[in-house]
Design an enzyme around this catalytic site. Structure first.
Site, short mmCIF file in Angstrom:
data_model
loop_
_atom_site.label_atom_id
_atom_site.label_comp_id
_atom_site.label_asym_id
_atom_site.label_seq_id
_atom_site.Cartn_x
_atom_site.Cartn_y
_atom_site.Cartn_z
N LYS A 163 32.06 23.94 46.60
CA LYS A 163 31.85 25.39 46.49
C LYS A 163 30.77 25.88 47.46
CE LYS A 163 33.07 25.41 41.54
NZ LYS A 163 32.70 25.90 40.18
N TYR A 203 40.86 31.74 39.36
CA TYR A 203 40.10 31.68 38.11
C TYR A 203 40.63 32.68 37.06
CZ TYR A 203 36.60 28.50 40.02
OH TYR A 203 35.94 27.39 40.53
N ASN A 211 27.73 25.37 40.72
CA ASN A 211 27.71 23.97 40.28
C ASN A 211 28.43 23.00 41.22
OD1 ASN A 211 30.26 24.79 39.67
ND2 ASN A 211 30.21 24.22 37.50
N HIS A 246 34.48 22.04 42.12
CA HIS A 246 35.54 22.26 41.13
C HIS A 246 36.32 20.96 40.98
CE1 HIS A 246 39.11 23.92 39.16
NE2 HIS A 246 39.82 23.23 40.05
N GLU A 284 47.17 23.85 41.72
CA GLU A 284 46.06 24.14 42.62
C GLU A 284 46.31 23.50 44.00
OE1 GLU A 284 42.98 24.46 38.84
OE2 GLU A 284 42.72 22.82 40.26
P1 IDP Z 1 34.72 23.62 34.98
O1 IDP Z 1 34.50 24.04 36.43
O2 IDP Z 1 33.79 22.53 34.56
O3 IDP Z 1 36.16 23.31 34.66
P2 IDP Z 1 35.11 26.17 33.61
O4 IDP Z 1 34.76 26.40 32.18
O5 IDP Z 1 36.56 26.04 33.97
O6 IDP Z 1 34.28 24.88 34.10
O7 IDP Z 1 34.47 27.35 34.45
C1 IDP Z 1 34.86 27.58 35.79
C2 IDP Z 1 33.62 27.87 36.61
O8 IDP Z 1 33.03 29.08 36.15
C3 IDP Z 1 32.50 26.82 36.48
O9 IDP Z 1 32.69 25.69 37.31
C4 IDP Z 1 31.29 27.64 36.89
O10 IDP Z 1 31.20 27.80 38.31
C5 IDP Z 1 31.60 29.00 36.25
N1 IDP Z 1 31.04 29.13 34.90
C6 IDP Z 1 31.49 28.55 33.75
N2 IDP Z 1 30.72 28.89 32.69
C7 IDP Z 1 29.77 29.71 33.18
C8 IDP Z 1 28.67 30.41 32.58
O11 IDP Z 1 28.42 30.33 31.36
N3 IDP Z 1 27.89 31.18 33.41
C9 IDP Z 1 28.14 31.29 34.76
N4 IDP Z 1 29.17 30.67 35.36
C10 IDP Z 1 29.96 29.88 34.59
MG MG Z 2 37.83 24.54 34.70
#
Ligand code: IDP
Ligand code: MG
Length: 155
Positions: free
Chosen positions: A11, A51, A114, A117, A128
């Site tokens: 990312k 997303y 983070n 992905h 994807e």
């Molecule tokens: P994942 O990437 O571990 O599968 P998901 O729940 O699918 O997590 O969320 C997609 C992306 O959305 C996350 O990787 C992160 O970048 C963002 N995200 C998820 N939860 C939060 C939050 O509580 N605050 C801000 N960004 C979030």
């Molecule tokens: Mg996810």
């Protein structure tokens, strides 16, 4: 050869902080074959589509803004048990909860920023992968085109 695949993005943030090399090294050393890879930048509509499952969550707008803020690396990774093994390698969504030594523990700046992905299921991995790569852009370990099971047969 039939690929057992997952899909990843490095990312924005991890790219601009110059962690592409570190992350690809961890991916290779964990036994994943990089079946396809490119450097690109998401448009607003691509990020919103990717997303879409999170469209009603409070973090959605910020997530789309972040994901369109700079270049990303997208890749298809091939390995037995690719989806689960890659989720283990990247660690928890929240770097504060991620296991030591995971990609997110090492390179994430926050829950949103983070680092990477990773697909959450075989069927999403396939969707994807197909979103970013054509059949002629993915290769197996022998250098041949990567044959995948028909998308309709992926659970
Ligand atoms: P994942 O990437 O571990 O599968 P998901 O729940 O699918 O997590 O969320 C997609 C992306 O959305 C996350 O990787 C992160 O970048 C963002 N995200 C998820 N939860 C939060 C939050 O509580 N605050 C801000 N960004 C979030
Ligand atoms: Mg996810």
């Amino acid at each position: 050869m039939t690929g057992n695949i997952t899909f990843t993005m490095i990312k924005p943030g991890a790219v601009t902080n110059e962690h592409i090399g570190d992350i690809l090294k961890m991916i290779s050393e964990a036994g994943f074959w990089i079946a396809a890879m490119k450097y690109t930048k998401l448009s607003q509509s691509q990020a919103a589509y990717f997303y879409n499952v999170h469209k009603d969550r409070p973090f959605f707008e910020g997530l789309v803004e972040f994901m369109t803020s700079g270049p990303i690396v997208v890749a298809i990774l091939e390995k037995d048990n690719a989806v689960a093994d890659y989720r283990r390698l990247i660690g928890n969504t929240d770097p504060a909860k991620a296991e030591p030594g995971t990609i997110r523990k090492l390179f994430a700046e926050s829950v949103q920023r983070n680092a990477v992905h990773g697909s959450d299921s075989d069927s999403n991995a396939r969707k994807e992968a197909d979103f970013f790569f054509s059949k002629s852009e993915r290769f197996d370990r022998q250098g041949n085109f990567l044959e995948l099971v028909p998308a309709t047969e992926v659970q």
